[in-house]
Motif scaffolding. Sequence first.
Motif, PDB file in Angstrom:
ATOM      1  N   GLY A  16     -29.158  40.362 -20.836  1.00  0.00           N
ATOM      2  CA  GLY A  16     -29.932  39.828 -19.723  1.00  0.00           C
ATOM      3  C   GLY A  16     -30.672  40.913 -18.957  1.00  0.00           C
ATOM      4  O   GLY A  16     -30.588  42.114 -19.275  1.00  0.00           O
ATOM      5  N   VAL A  76     -28.360  32.233 -23.725  1.00  0.00           N
ATOM      6  CA  VAL A  76     -29.601  31.495 -23.521  1.00  0.00           C
ATOM      7  C   VAL A  76     -29.613  30.331 -24.499  1.00  0.00           C
ATOM      8  O   VAL A  76     -29.173  30.473 -25.645  1.00  0.00           O
ATOM      9  N   THR A 136     -31.184  27.850 -27.105  1.00  0.00           N
ATOM     10  CA  THR A 136     -32.189  28.070 -28.135  1.00  0.00           C
ATOM     11  C   THR A 136     -32.161  26.901 -29.111  1.00  0.00           C
ATOM     12  O   THR A 136     -31.305  26.035 -29.014  1.00  0.00           O
TER      13      THR A 136
END
Length: 113
Positions: A57, A65, A67
């Motif tokens: 990050g 994240v 996806t």
Amino acid sequence: MSGSLPTAILVSALLKRVNDAGGMGMVRARGDAESGTILLILNEEPGASRLLERVIGVHGKPVFVATGPIDANDAGARDAYWRRRRSRDPDLWVIELDIASAERFAAETILDG
């Protein structure tokens, strides 16, 4: 990712924790043992899953994240997505988890690792 545990150890710890808690975890594709990226397939409800990827990050710490394809019910699109990713990145680990609160198990194990 200096200072962090090798990916193979993080994956092994995650699978052990999930299996010990009565869930099921499996390696769909094995990546680089030292520094491979981790892509998670989280099956928390029948017929639906979501994909999370462990990335570094903005503050230099690992984060998840979202996806992959938008439709969580489209298993074909999900599999095609991770296979395409894997063809471009042979270091990618693809781990499938089938347990309630799969993201929590993963966060406690591989984000803090």
